[in-house]
Motif scaffolding. Sequence first.
Motif, PDB file in Angstrom:
ATOM      1  N   ASP A  94       1.245  -1.741  38.580  1.00 16.33           N
ATOM      2  CA  ASP A  94       3.516  -1.497  38.171  1.00 16.33           C
ATOM      3  C   ASP A  94       4.208  -2.220  38.086  1.00 16.33           C
ATOM      4  O   ASP A  94       4.993  -2.258  37.691  1.00 16.33           O
ATOM      5  CB  ASP A  94       4.451  -0.165  39.977  1.00 16.33           C
ATOM      6  N   ARG A 122      12.997  12.907  34.977  1.00 18.94           N
ATOM      7  CA  ARG A 122      12.731  12.882  36.351  1.00 18.94           C
ATOM      8  C   ARG A 122      13.985  13.408  37.273  1.00 18.94           C
ATOM      9  O   ARG A 122      15.050  13.517  36.588  1.00 18.94           O
ATOM     10  CB  ARG A 122      12.770  11.087  36.900  1.00 18.94           C
ATOM     11  N   ALA A 164      12.846   5.150  47.613  1.00 20.45           N
ATOM     12  CA  ALA A 164      12.816   4.754  46.357  1.00 20.45           C
ATOM     13  C   ALA A 164      11.611   2.966  46.874  1.00 20.45           C
ATOM     14  O   ALA A 164      11.586   2.126  47.147  1.00 20.45           O
ATOM     15  CB  ALA A 164      13.921   4.298  45.261  1.00 20.45           C
ATOM     16  N   GLN A 173      13.849   0.543  41.745  1.00 25.06           N
ATOM     17  CA  GLN A 173      14.709   1.332  41.422  1.00 25.06           C
ATOM     18  C   GLN A 173      15.580   2.138  41.402  1.00 25.06           C
ATOM     19  O   GLN A 173      16.233   3.103  41.231  1.00 25.06           O
ATOM     20  CB  GLN A 173      13.311   2.734  41.940  1.00 25.06           C
ATOM     21  N   TRP A 174      16.569   1.238  42.302  1.00 29.48           N
ATOM     22  CA  TRP A 174      18.351   1.478  42.525  1.00 29.48           C
ATOM     23  C   TRP A 174      18.673   0.967  40.945  1.00 29.48           C
ATOM     24  O   TRP A 174      18.359  -0.462  40.908  1.00 29.48           O
ATOM     25  CB  TRP A 174      18.664   1.168  43.928  1.00 29.48           C
ATOM     26  N   TRP A 195      19.750   4.782  41.591  1.00 23.69           N
ATOM     27  CA  TRP A 195      19.215   5.934  40.947  1.00 23.69           C
ATOM     28  C   TRP A 195      20.509   6.905  40.152  1.00 23.69           C
ATOM     29  O   TRP A 195      21.659   6.683  39.846  1.00 23.69           O
ATOM     30  CB  TRP A 195      19.286   7.421  41.698  1.00 23.69           C
ATOM     31  N   SER A 235      15.802   2.261  50.603  1.00 27.37           N
ATOM     32  CA  SER A 235      15.207   3.300  50.752  1.00 27.37           C
ATOM     33  C   SER A 235      14.486   3.320  52.006  1.00 27.37           C
ATOM     34  O   SER A 235      14.353   1.935  52.803  1.00 27.37           O
ATOM     35  CB  SER A 235      13.957   2.801  49.877  1.00 27.37           C
ATOM     36  N   SER A 273       5.249   3.034  43.208  1.00 28.67           N
ATOM     37  CA  SER A 273       5.337   4.017  43.317  1.00 28.67           C
ATOM     38  C   SER A 273       5.109   5.223  44.025  1.00 28.67           C
ATOM     39  O   SER A 273       5.049   6.472  43.908  1.00 28.67           O
ATOM     40  CB  SER A 273       5.708   4.196  41.646  1.00 28.67           C
ATOM     41  N   ARG A 284      11.568  10.689  40.995  1.00 33.67           N
ATOM     42  CA  ARG A 284       9.430  11.279  41.036  1.00 33.67           C
ATOM     43  C   ARG A 284      10.030  11.816  38.878  1.00 33.67           C
ATOM     44  O   ARG A 284      10.406  12.603  38.692  1.00 33.67           O
ATOM     45  CB  ARG A 284       9.220  12.125  41.838  1.00 33.67           C
TER      46      ARG A 284
END
Length: 299
Positions: free
Chosen positions: A127, A161, A189, A193-194, A196, A212, A219, A235
């Motif tokens: 990732d 997503r 998350a 990934q923040w 959203w 999270s 992921s 997701r």
Amino acid sequence: MNPDYALFAQVVEAGSLSAAARALAISPAMVSKRLARLEARLGVRLVHRTTRRLSLTDAGEAFHADLAVILQSLREAEHRVMGTSAHPAGRLRVSAPTSFGRLHLTPHLHAFLAAHPRITVELDLSDAYVDLIAQRIDVAIRIAADVPTSLAAHRLGRNRRILCASPRYLTQSGTPATPAALPAHRLLAADGQWPWRLVGPDGRRRAVDGISHVRTNSSEVVRELALTGVGIALRSLWDVGEALSNGTLVRVLPDWEGPDDLAIWAVHPRAAAIPPAVTAFVAFLKETIDPEAWEQPQP
């Protein structure tokens, strides 16, 4: 080329000696020893080492920039040689995000290998961002809004997503009725990934920031946590489409989803001669990956 040059490039791209050691399948002590040997041979310090981070010296920055040019020239030379073969052959190094590779590459790789028995595939699932030139990757799967002009890009599909959670979590914790209610729930998350970013009816947009409930850099772990009822996750449909179909996950706020700004790409370095193995693998991806299957998630 001196193999320690490639090791130095790997250290730079990995960001630490231990990460480079994992990528090269050798011990961190060996990486440190070879890096010190290279610095001794060159007569300069290339890397500042601390317990927390690794940074390049000015000499290291300049040397790495020169190495990138050399590695690209080597790649193009390999491509020209391999391009003289009438049949795809040789080593093909492929990189993909962990979940995507496990779900959508490895189940079909046997068909590619059967069709091209002279190709040997090395598959790297990670990732982390991968520098194709420094790590000599032939083809990579990228999920991104755009692709650098230094890479040739082949669009495989869009990346929708959606918000989802297990029925058990929603039974226990309730179902949020609006995006404003999300911060009161347990959200999931991976690192980085923040926030959203969601798009709703009539193009309305909403940013949701949070922490999270379980911190992870994976992921795949986020998906498994959602499946086991830990919380709500944002997701990709390619990642949770099957779970939505069989009911182990359900959509949350079905009128809202991530913005349509990401796509799935097959990318490779630009070169005067693209090796037949690369061309064959990109064609295989286009034939195998069917994003239409992910376009109609269950409510």
